[in-house]
Design an enzyme around this catalytic site. Structure first.
Site, short mmCIF file in Angstrom:
data_model
loop_
_atom_site.label_atom_id
_atom_site.label_comp_id
_atom_site.label_asym_id
_atom_site.label_seq_id
_atom_site.Cartn_x
_atom_site.Cartn_y
_atom_site.Cartn_z
N ASP A 217 19.65 38.12 35.96
CA ASP A 217 18.28 38.17 35.44
C ASP A 217 17.87 39.61 35.13
O ASP A 217 18.11 40.52 35.93
CB ASP A 217 17.37 37.58 36.53
N GLU A 285 21.48 38.71 31.21
CA GLU A 285 20.26 38.44 30.45
C GLU A 285 19.69 39.81 30.11
O GLU A 285 19.02 40.44 30.92
CB GLU A 285 19.24 37.64 31.26
C1 GLC Z 1 13.88 36.40 33.31
C2 GLC Z 1 13.76 34.92 33.54
C3 GLC Z 1 12.33 34.54 33.50
C4 GLC Z 1 11.62 35.29 34.60
C5 GLC Z 1 11.82 36.80 34.48
C6 GLC Z 1 11.44 37.50 35.74
O1 GLC Z 1 13.49 36.73 32.03
O2 GLC Z 1 14.54 34.21 32.62
O3 GLC Z 1 12.13 33.16 33.63
O4 GLC Z 1 10.23 35.02 34.54
O5 GLC Z 1 13.17 37.10 34.27
O6 GLC Z 1 12.36 37.24 36.75
#
Ligand code: GLC
Length: 563
Positions: A217, A285
């Site tokens: 994340d 991500e």
């Molecule tokens: C990422 C996740 C999202 C979350 C954010 C904070 O973007 O996919 O759902 O709110 O991180 O952890």
């Protein structure tokens, strides 16, 4: 069989014995909305275990689970209070082990989510930091700072939270702490050796249990520029990446994102995973542009994959998509990594809704009852076309739960039911992400559409969803579900995931046409039907094809003879 005008290869095939993550189709399970076994209206691990045969029938290779760890759920579990415990909402560690064993028995790999940028405010470290006070070693694991202004009444810098409002919250003792997201998600200090050691240990905890990898994340956010300087740009994970950003690289470049220092962390994690047998994988991500920045996350000694959000962020426009596809291969190939493809996830409006907007493929942060409503039929038609285009591309692809049913977002959720912190922190200006997180419809005539034995669902399902339920589509020729299923089967049997890509010319500007091994993919994004090559055998199509043409907003796969 058909003759083709083919240009040089955009991407060469990979070795036939390539690692699984180079070509896998990975299905994202959002646990609270997948399937509920306990009957409380919130999905759980036992519900996932019971529905794993659905994923086998669908034909995916792996599952990625969004967080199910102990959490006060201030951001639907992306606020982790204990990285080694399962939240009682979702079950127990035994339920997790049972799910993992069953998945492996069924031939599915399992990736879990790791949230290292921030913890929950209920994490023991943050609680200890609050208690220990100013100047303590405990505070050093987070980013506590004195404020500006005469008596420290102004935040330490001008950063905004991605969910809206300031990125700093002040405590009663006068100090401020940084949170790029909600105030209940304090950012960790990744310069601290204990933070690094702890997360390596968390990786080992789940690797020892047998997980096949991690989705990381906010992988571009953990390290901040020293001194935390002011920045006048706009931070948004959801909106920050669009066609223009992709073209000119003007997206998320603040001092909180994409710092060179993050790569040292991933090199260390790579070594942790390498200690384990079985090709474990890390997927980033990282909302960064241009794509060449993304390639840095998947260098040979770092992560295995990164989400290719540039593809997701591109409008329904053939030249724009063609150039993103080309750039994706050029940059991933430059570091020997696979590219990934993704159209929907739990943070964006589902592609069946995005593509039904007048500005097709634009990316509002949620759609509410007062907003322009998508054309549901057109959105679905294009979504199926987009999916067949995506699944024809070599590399690894991600599916978001429910897209195999063609689900649109809930675009008319009453505000009082919304839960996304982004909705509250922007005073409702951003509708937030609840619309794409609605519990799945499994059976058309059961209460709660079969999501839960009691009929409870933590968010209401739109009335149109009965027609989308799995049992209304299973075995029905031409249904979205059957199209996904047969296309995934063909992708596997024709080994398209490890294939190569060559553009096929002569179809016009509105068309994306390419060959991958012995399959010709023709995606017609325009309105005018495009003639198919004479004698072509149709393998798959996103709409019913009558006559020898690809209708508008549709994709067809054709058999071609290879030399
Ligand atoms: C990422 C996740 C999202 C979350 C954010 C904070 O973007 O996919 O759902 O709110 O991180 O952890």
């Amino acid at each position: 069989m058909t003759s083709l005008d083919i240009r040089p290869a955009v991407h060469a095939p990979s070795a036939p014995d390539a690692e699984w993550w180079r070509h896998a189709v990975i299905y994202q399970v959002y646990p609270r909305s997948f399937a509920d076994a306990s009957g409380d209206g919130i999905g759980d691990l036992a519900g996932i275990t019971a529905r794993l045969p659905h994923l086998v029938e669908l034909g995916v290779d792996a599952v990625w689970l969004s967080p199910f760890y102990l959490s006060p759920q201030a951001d639907a579990g992306y606020d982790v209070a204990d990285y080694r415990q399962v939240d009682p909402l979702f079950g127990t560690l035994d339920d997790f082990d049972a799910m993992l064993t069953r998945a492996h028995d069924l031939g599915l790999r399992v990736i879990v989510d790791l949230v290292p940028n921030h913890t929950s405010d209920e994490h023991v470290w943050f609680q200890a930091a609050l208690e220990a006070g100013i100047g303590s070693a405990e505070r050093d694991r987070y980013l506590f700072r004195e404020g500006r202004g005469e008596s420290g009444e102004l935040p330490p810098n001008n950063w905004e939270s991605i969910f809206g409002g300031p990125a700093w919250t002040r405590l009663a003792d006068g100090q401020w702490y940084l949170h790029l997201f909600d105030s209940r998600q304090p950012d960790l200090n990744w310069e601290h050796p204990e933070v690094r050691a702890e997360f390596e240990d968390v990786l080992r905890f789940w690797l020892d249990r047998g997980v096949d990898g991690f989705r990381v994340d906010v992988a571009h956010g953990m390290v901040k520029e020293p001194g935390l300087p002011d920045w006048d740009g706009h931070v948004s994970m959801i909106e920050g990446t669009d066609d223009e950003d992709v073209a000119n690289g003007s997206g998320n470049h603040g001092p909180m994102f994409d710092q060179d220092g993050v790569h040292e962390i991933y090199r260390a994690w790579h070594r942790v995973l390498a200690d384990y047998a079985g090709d474990r994988a890390l997927v980033a991500e990282a909302w960064v542009e241009p794509l060449s920045r993304l390639a840095r996350y998947v260098r040979p000694d770092e992560m295995q994959q990164a989400f290719n959000f540039a593809f997701l962020a591109t409008r329904w426009d053939a030249p724009a998509l063609r150039s993103v596809i080309e750039a994706s291969y050029a940059t991933a190939d430059s570091v020997g990594a696979p590219t990934t493809w993704v159209l929907s996830n739990h943070d964006v409006v589902r592609h069946a809704s995005r593509l039904g907007l007048a500005d097709a493929g634009s990316r509002p942060n949620g759609i509410g009852v007062g907003d322009e409503q998508p054309d549901e039929a057109l959105g679905l038609r294009r979504a199926r076309g987009a999916t067949l285009l995506m699944l024809g591309l070599p590399g690894s692809a991600y599916l978001y739960q429910g897209e195999e049913l063609g689900l649109p977002d809930h675009t008319a959720l009453p505000d009082e039911l919304r839960q996304d912190p982004a909705f509250f922190r922007t005073g409702g200006v951003e509708r937030g992400r609840d619309g794409c997180r609605v519990p799945l419809p499994w059976s058309s005539d059961e209460p709660g559409l079969g999501f839960s034995p009691t009929g409870l669902t933590w968010l209401p399902q739109p009335s149109s969803w009965a027609a989308y339920a799995l049992d209304a589509q299973r075995g029905v020729a031409g249904s979205t579900y059957e199209i996904y299923r047969s296309t995934l089967g063909l992708r596997r049997s024709h080994e398209l995931g490890t294939g190569g890509l060559e553009w096929a010319d002569g179809y016009g500007d509105d068309v994306i046409a390419f060959t991958n091994r012995d399959v010709l993919v023709v995606a017609n994004l325009g309105a005018t039907p495009v003639p198919l090559p004479v004698g072509a055998t149709v393998l798959a199509s996103s709409v019913e094809v009558t006559g020898h043409e690809v209708p508008g907003d549709a994709t067809v796969w054709l058999q071609v003879q290879t030399a």
